[in-house]
Design an enzyme around this catalytic site. Structure first.
Site, PDB file in Angstrom:
ATOM      1  N   ASP A   1     -29.702  27.365  -1.233  1.00 62.26           N
ATOM      2  CA  ASP A   1     -28.337  27.028  -1.653  1.00 62.26           C
ATOM      3  C   ASP A   1     -28.243  26.894  -3.170  1.00 62.26           C
ATOM      4  O   ASP A   1     -29.073  26.211  -3.792  1.00 62.26           O
ATOM      5  CB  ASP A   1     -27.923  25.674  -1.050  1.00 62.26           C
ATOM      6  CG  ASP A   1     -27.132  25.826   0.225  1.00 62.26           C
ATOM      7  OD1 ASP A   1     -26.526  26.894   0.438  1.00 62.26           O
ATOM      8  OD2 ASP A   1     -27.119  24.866   1.017  1.00 62.26           O
TER       9      ASP A   1
ATOM     10  N   GLU B   1     -19.024  27.179   9.105  1.00 58.82           N
ATOM     11  CA  GLU B   1     -19.300  25.784   9.488  1.00 58.82           C
ATOM     12  C   GLU B   1     -18.049  25.122  10.047  1.00 58.82           C
ATOM     13  O   GLU B   1     -16.978  25.134   9.424  1.00 58.82           O
ATOM     14  CB  GLU B   1     -19.823  25.007   8.248  1.00 58.82           C
ATOM     15  CG  GLU B   1     -20.166  23.574   8.584  1.00 58.82           C
ATOM     16  CD  GLU B   1     -21.000  22.877   7.503  1.00 58.82           C
ATOM     17  OE1 GLU B   1     -21.447  23.557   6.545  1.00 58.82           O
ATOM     18  OE2 GLU B   1     -21.212  21.659   7.629  1.00 58.82           O
TER      19      GLU B   1
END
Ligand code: KIV
Length: 284
Positions: free
Chosen positions: A103, A202
């Site tokens: 990330d 998500e």
């Protein structure tokens, strides 16, 4: 009986799934094409990554959830690029098979596309990672394209994007309203056209996630996005039960490590206090 069913499950797995030596971004696209689901977990350190890789996880994500589960922050915002690189380097040292995606932390890419590229280059060069992930759609299009021009594979992340928690105000399901769902569809298409090799979705309605997975050719990996996507990702601390405080509906806990570790440590303390440990065989 137990043995037979385990054997049969293994046989089915081996006959349907190709043995993979090293997972690449191309492997994931091939897996989508042949309908094989992609398994992904977060990892932040050498020892855990070694176990996950031995279990043949397809993708390890050095997620900025490290900010919560490794550093104890309330959100993903405080973790730094240096900290992410340190976690990523440890994971990379452990892995022989999995694709390792890292990330880009909050503040390391939102400024402009040059900053985004510099951050991605640091992750690839200093941690020797395989790919980066960043959150957002149209707003980060230029950065995605610029990172890709350097030959760095990019994974997108849409839906509940935790780096924007103060904009959302809650960790509730995203894109339930038509306007947000339409923007998400647009962003997913844009990320595919820009050249992303995969997208994480998500906490969105499963019907919308299914629509995205059918619309794009690149793999769509869900977390709280239902079963009709190309793979699943969970935060390892949540699925192993190391973190007991987080129990969303989408989470399946495979172990209860918090209690097991606490029990082991309590036993160790008792053994030390009672001089049961070390015994005759445990000394020189
Ligand atoms: O940081 C993270 O763990 C993630 C997953 C929730 C996908 O981005």
């Amino acid at each position: 009986m137990g043995f037979i069913s385990t054997f049969e499950t293994h046989f089915f797995y081996m006959s349907v799934h190709k043995e993979i030596k090293k997972v690449t971004t191309h492997t994931l696209i091939e897996m989508k094409m042949r309908g094989e689901k992609i398994s992904m977990l977060t990892a932040y350190d050498f020892s855990m990554a070694k176990i996950f890789d031995a279990a043949k996880i397809d993708v390890l994500l050095v997620g900025d959830s490290a900010s919560n589960v490794m550093h104890g922050h309330e959100t993903t915002l405080p973790i730094t690029l240096d900290e992410m690189i340190s976690h990523a380097a440890a994971v990379i040292r452990a892995v022989t098979r999995a694709l390792v995606v890292v990330d880009l932390p909050f503040g390391s890419y939102q400024g402009n596309s040059k900053e985004a590229l510099n951050s991605a280059i640091r992750i690839m060069k200093e941690a020797e990672a395989h790919a980066v992930k960043l959150e957002g759609g149209e707003e980060v299009a230029e950065s995605v394209k610029r990172i890709l021009t350097a030959g760095i594979p990019v994974m997108g992340h849409l839906g509940l994007t935790p780096q924007s928690i103060y904009k959302f105000g809650t960790y509730e399901v995203r894109a339930k309203e038509e306007a947000e769902a339409q923007k998400l569809l647009h962003d997913a298409k844009m990320l595919e056209e820009a050249g992303c090799f995969a997208i994480v979705l998500e906490k969105i309605p499963s019907q919308l996630a299914k629509q995205v997975a059918q619309m794009v050719k690149i793999p769509v990996i869900g977390i709280g996005a239902g079963a009709e996507v190309d793979g699943q990702v969970l935060v390892s601390h949540d699925m192993l039960g190391i973190n007991k405080d987080f129990s969303p509906k989408f989470l399946r806990r495979y172990l209860n490590l918090y209690d097991q570790i606490q029990g082991a440590v309590e036993q160790y303390i008792a053994d030390v206090k009672s001089v049961d440990f070390p015994n005759e065989k445990e000394q020189y």
